[in-house]
Design a protein around this motif. Sequence first.
Motif, PDB file in Angstrom:
ATOM      1  N   ALA B  54       3.364  16.088  36.706  1.00 34.12           N
ATOM      2  CA  ALA B  54       2.807  16.364  35.256  1.00 34.12           C
ATOM      3  C   ALA B  54       1.289  15.888  35.328  1.00 34.12           C
ATOM      4  N   PRO B  55       0.556  16.437  34.414  1.00 33.85           N
ATOM      5  CA  PRO B  55      -0.843  16.384  34.245  1.00 33.85           C
ATOM      6  C   PRO B  55      -1.167  15.034  33.485  1.00 33.85           C
ATOM      7  N   ASP B  56      -2.069  14.512  33.673  1.00 36.97           N
ATOM      8  CA  ASP B  56      -2.503  13.449  32.762  1.00 36.97           C
ATOM      9  C   ASP B  56      -3.283  13.778  31.713  1.00 36.97           C
ATOM     10  N   LYS B  57      -2.897  13.728  30.313  1.00 37.42           N
ATOM     11  CA  LYS B  57      -3.599  14.441  29.318  1.00 37.42           C
ATOM     12  C   LYS B  57      -4.144  13.509  28.519  1.00 37.42           C
ATOM     13  N   SER B  58      -4.296  12.096  28.926  1.00 38.17           N
ATOM     14  CA  SER B  58      -4.581  10.987  28.045  1.00 38.17           C
ATOM     15  C   SER B  58      -6.075  11.243  27.393  1.00 38.17           C
ATOM     16  N   GLY B  59      -7.091  11.992  27.992  1.00 34.87           N
ATOM     17  CA  GLY B  59      -8.075  12.178  27.490  1.00 34.87           C
ATOM     18  C   GLY B  59      -8.328  13.344  26.403  1.00 34.87           C
ATOM     19  N   LEU B  60      -7.383  14.075  26.104  1.00 39.73           N
ATOM     20  CA  LEU B  60      -7.616  15.364  25.229  1.00 39.73           C
ATOM     21  C   LEU B  60      -7.488  14.584  23.712  1.00 39.73           C
ATOM     22  N   PRO B  61      -8.618  14.898  23.159  1.00 43.78           N
ATOM     23  CA  PRO B  61      -9.122  14.340  21.890  1.00 43.78           C
ATOM     24  C   PRO B  61      -8.040  14.628  20.495  1.00 43.78           C
ATOM     25  N   SER B  62      -7.400  15.971  20.607  1.00 45.77           N
ATOM     26  CA  SER B  62      -6.469  16.252  19.644  1.00 45.77           C
ATOM     27  C   SER B  62      -5.505  17.186  20.233  1.00 45.77           C
ATOM     28  N   ASP B  63      -4.610  17.579  19.415  1.00 46.20           N
ATOM     29  CA  ASP B  63      -3.307  18.427  19.815  1.00 46.20           C
ATOM     30  C   ASP B  63      -4.045  19.938  19.800  1.00 46.20           C
ATOM     31  N   ARG B  64      -5.215  20.167  19.230  1.00 44.60           N
ATOM     32  CA  ARG B  64      -5.671  21.481  19.348  1.00 44.60           C
ATOM     33  C   ARG B  64      -6.181  21.915  20.981  1.00 44.60           C
ATOM     34  N   PHE B  65      -6.440  20.787  21.687  1.00 44.83           N
ATOM     35  CA  PHE B  65      -6.728  21.124  22.988  1.00 44.83           C
ATOM     36  C   PHE B  65      -5.390  20.956  23.964  1.00 44.83           C
ATOM     37  N   SER B  66      -5.491  21.972  24.976  1.00 42.58           N
ATOM     38  CA  SER B  66      -4.317  21.948  25.899  1.00 42.58           C
ATOM     39  C   SER B  66      -5.013  22.827  27.147  1.00 42.58           C
TER      40      SER B  66
END
Lengths: 115, 113
Positions: B54-66
């Motif tokens: 599973a990817p580490d998504k901890s740095g994505l700034p908002s749920d608009r980013f995927s």
Amino acid sequence: AQSVTQPDIHITVSEGASLELRCNYSYGATPYLFWYVQSPGQGLQLLLKYFSGDTLVQGIKGFEAEFKRSQSSFNLRKPSVHWSDAAEYFCAVGGVAGGYNKLIFGAGTRLAVHP
Amino acid sequence: GAGVSQSPSNKVTEKGKDVELRCDPISGHTALYWYRQSLGQGLEFLIYFQGNSAPDKSGLPSDRFSAERTGGSVSTLTIQRTQQEDSAVYLCASSTDRGETQYFGPGTRLLVL
């Protein structure tokens, strides 16, 4: 907290002069340390890295850096700067925590070289 | 051998539009990272992929980013409903599975008008 500080935002040197770019870090474990260089419009190119062992590391383009644990520093040096060294330099710290190396970058130092 | 490649190199879009940024890692590298470089924030980690984990998504700034990574190779970063503050250079990097050294692509320069 983990962080990297590059105190100098801009540095100007004359061609042929020596160079030292400063980097201080805060990291909870033994860090991996990196210097990257970015020319205008380009990605990041790895200059050198330190993982363990000899604290003086040699890199590409005549650069070297020295890891000083007591000072939490990893300063980059070059004895004689060339005009082509004008670029932005980034220090980064990381460590394989959680199974991978999540890099934390300093704000960068922009180097200008006078002929 | 070939390095990390990214496309497009430049992207201009209007506020509210969706954009997709692509990254091709170095052949044989199992780990892939996305970073964002912006004037106000410097270089920030966004997301990390390693193999089938599973990817580490901890740095994505908002749920608009995927982001996704298909077949363990190419990755796409998608920004939905872009905002002007999304304007930045998006850098991709890859490494071997040990992950000590990351090699960066040239980046995609995104401008949201």
